[in-house]
Write a protein that holds these residues in place. Structure first.
Motif, PDB file in Angstrom:
ATOM      1  N   LYS A  72     -11.840   2.223  -3.252  1.00  0.00           N
ATOM      2  CA  LYS A  72     -11.132   1.933  -1.998  1.00  0.00           C
ATOM      3  C   LYS A  72      -9.629   2.004  -2.189  1.00  0.00           C
ATOM      4  N   ASN A  73      -9.147   1.457  -3.284  1.00  0.00           N
ATOM      5  CA  ASN A  73      -7.703   1.482  -3.553  1.00  0.00           C
ATOM      6  C   ASN A  73      -7.201   2.906  -3.750  1.00  0.00           C
ATOM      7  N   LEU A  75      -8.511   5.539  -2.405  1.00  0.00           N
ATOM      8  CA  LEU A  75      -8.550   6.218  -1.112  1.00  0.00           C
ATOM      9  C   LEU A  75      -7.344   5.847  -0.257  1.00  0.00           C
ATOM     10  N   VAL A  76      -6.820   4.621  -0.440  1.00  0.00           N
ATOM     11  CA  VAL A  76      -5.581   4.266   0.257  1.00  0.00           C
ATOM     12  C   VAL A  76      -4.455   5.145  -0.265  1.00  0.00           C
ATOM     13  N   SER A  77      -4.251   5.136  -1.569  1.00  0.00           N
ATOM     14  CA  SER A  77      -3.313   6.059  -2.220  1.00  0.00           C
ATOM     15  C   SER A  77      -3.287   5.752  -3.709  1.00  0.00           C
ATOM     16  N   LYS A 138       3.517   4.892   4.588  1.00  0.00           N
ATOM     17  CA  LYS A 138       2.315   4.407   3.907  1.00  0.00           C
ATOM     18  C   LYS A 138       1.206   4.232   4.946  1.00  0.00           C
ATOM     19  N   ALA A 139       0.795   5.341   5.529  1.00  0.00           N
ATOM     20  CA  ALA A 139      -0.100   5.291   6.685  1.00  0.00           C
ATOM     21  C   ALA A 139      -1.414   4.583   6.370  1.00  0.00           C
ATOM     22  N   LYS A 140      -2.049   4.923   5.251  1.00  0.00           N
ATOM     23  CA  LYS A 140      -3.357   4.356   4.946  1.00  0.00           C
ATOM     24  C   LYS A 140      -3.282   2.882   4.548  1.00  0.00           C
ATOM     25  N   ALA A 141      -2.088   2.409   4.198  1.00  0.00           N
ATOM     26  CA  ALA A 141      -1.931   1.013   3.801  1.00  0.00           C
ATOM     27  C   ALA A 141      -1.563   0.114   4.974  1.00  0.00           C
ATOM     28  N   GLN A 142      -1.467   0.685   6.187  1.00  0.00           N
ATOM     29  CA  GLN A 142      -1.017  -0.097   7.336  1.00  0.00           C
ATOM     30  C   GLN A 142      -1.863  -1.348   7.611  1.00  0.00           C
ATOM     31  N   CYS A 144      -3.301  -3.295   5.492  1.00  0.00           N
ATOM     32  CA  CYS A 144      -2.884  -4.295   4.501  1.00  0.00           C
ATOM     33  C   CYS A 144      -1.504  -4.845   4.861  1.00  0.00           C
TER      34      CYS A 144
END
Length: 371
Positions: A72-73, A75-77, A138-142, A144
């Motif tokens: 999962k981490n 896949l975020v980045s 940081k689109a995929k981390a939004q 969080c």
């Protein structure tokens, strides 16, 4: 007897907690401090580091892989996974307050998430950033980042501008405080120049000696100071510069100094013990902080300028990031990246002793606001 409050710093670097513990001892006000350092930090641990320290090492454990957390981490980045602190959560228990650095770091989210699950104390987030919507890339981390915005108890902004950006991101006023960095007036105060140290800084200690403090990277702008010194030396002026610090830009700076034949005029001093910085400042005629703005970073506060002002050393800098909130009208400014303007400001300071005295007095008055 009242039990001391236990404060845990979760950090990417050691400088802030080290300074707090060494020079602003919270123990005297009833705190007990400890520090956790993220796993990808290579900062050397000083032998005299004054806090209990846990340095997280290694990546995901077998349980993290089996549960899918590691995937999962990723896949975020990849950067999210590099900054994620595997094994952090168990260390958060037993403290009264956790202080983490900045809204977008995975370890800040981990602290807030653990608090939301009842496994960690309230979280105070120090906000350094001063670029609007900097987290947008940081689109995929939004998700969080949004959880941090909603769940942190307190946001401590270094500048009023950073606080304004917090408000624009939807953080309520009651959870925002402005608290800039501080300088210890007992240590950073006017003093006599160290003749031998001045000789280390400049081949011509009788001339005008300019000092730059900070990591050697392009955005810190030391290359513009080298250009400015060359321009002044071509006019026959007795100006030299000392660049104190280390970093990825050192090789390029050495190349530039060699290209101009300025080996005697510009010295790369290297890292310097922090407890000797006041003596370093006393031995220079002015400090230049030539910071440049780049797309994802601007000078977040301007600590070197503040320390120089407290020592009564005139400051030349750029109106970049948080610097104007710190320096205000107590220094000379030049346009970031414009070494011609920088050379003019240095020439003016060298030629006008009255201006140097005026800036020194204004700087000391300004620094008292950050004591």
């Amino acid at each position: 007897m009242t039990q001391p409050l236990k404060l845990l710093h979760v950090r990417g670097d050691l400088l802030a907690p080290w300074l707090m513990a060494a020079f602003f001892p919270l123990e005297e006000t009833g705190f007990r401090q400890a520090c956790i350092l993220r796993r990808n930090n290579r900062f050397p641990i000083p032998d005299d580091f004054p806090l209990q320290l846990v340095r997280l090492r290694g990546g995901p454990r077998l349980g993290d892989v089996a549960s899918g957390l590691w995937l999962k981490n990723l896949l975020v980045s990849r950067s999210f996974d590099r900054e994620y602190c595997y094994g952090l959560e168990p260390h958060l228990a037993g403290f009264d307050v956790v202080r983490s650095a900045d809204i977008s770091y995975p370890f800040t989210w981990q602290c807030v998430r653990a608090h939301n699950k009842g496994r960690a104390p309230p979280v105070a987030v120090t906000v350094h950033e001063n670029i609007p919507h900097i987290w947008g890339y940081k689109a995929k981390a939004q998700p969080c980042i949004e959880e941090v915005r909603r769940g942190a108890a307190l946001f401590i902004a270094l500048t009023h501008y950073s606080a304004q950006l917090c408000r624009q991101e939807g953080i309520e006023e009651k959870r925002i405080r402005v608290a800039g960095l501080a300088v210890d007036p007992a240590r950073f105060r006017p003093g006599e120049a160290d003749v031998s140290l001045r000789g280390e800084l400049a081949a011509d200690p009788e001339g005008f000696v300019v000092l730059a403090l900070g990591r050697l990277t392009w955005e810190k702008g030391q290359q513009d100071l080298v250009h400015a010194v060359r321009a002044l030396r071509l006019k026959g002026e007795r100006v030299s510069a000392a660049l104190v610090g280390s970093g990825s830009g050192e090789k390029e700076l050495r190349r530039l100094i060699g290209l101009y034949g300025l080996e005697d005029a510009v010295r790369l001093v290297g890292p310097f013990p922090y407890d000797r910085v006041p003596a370093l400042l006393h031995s220079a005629d002015c400090l230049v902080q030539p910071s440049l703005p780049i797309p994802r970073w601007q000078e977040q506060f301007g600590m070197a300028a503040l320390e120089a002002m407290a020592c009564g050393v005139p400051v030349i800098t750029t109106p970049t990031g948080g610097i104007p909130e710190v320096v205000a009208d107590a220094g000379l400014y030049f346009t970031a990246g414009n070494y011609v303007e920088l050379a003019e400001r240095v020439h003016r300071l060298a030629a006008e002793p009255g201006l140097r005295r005026d800036l020194a007095e204004r700087g000391r008055e300004r620094a008292r606001l950050f004591s």
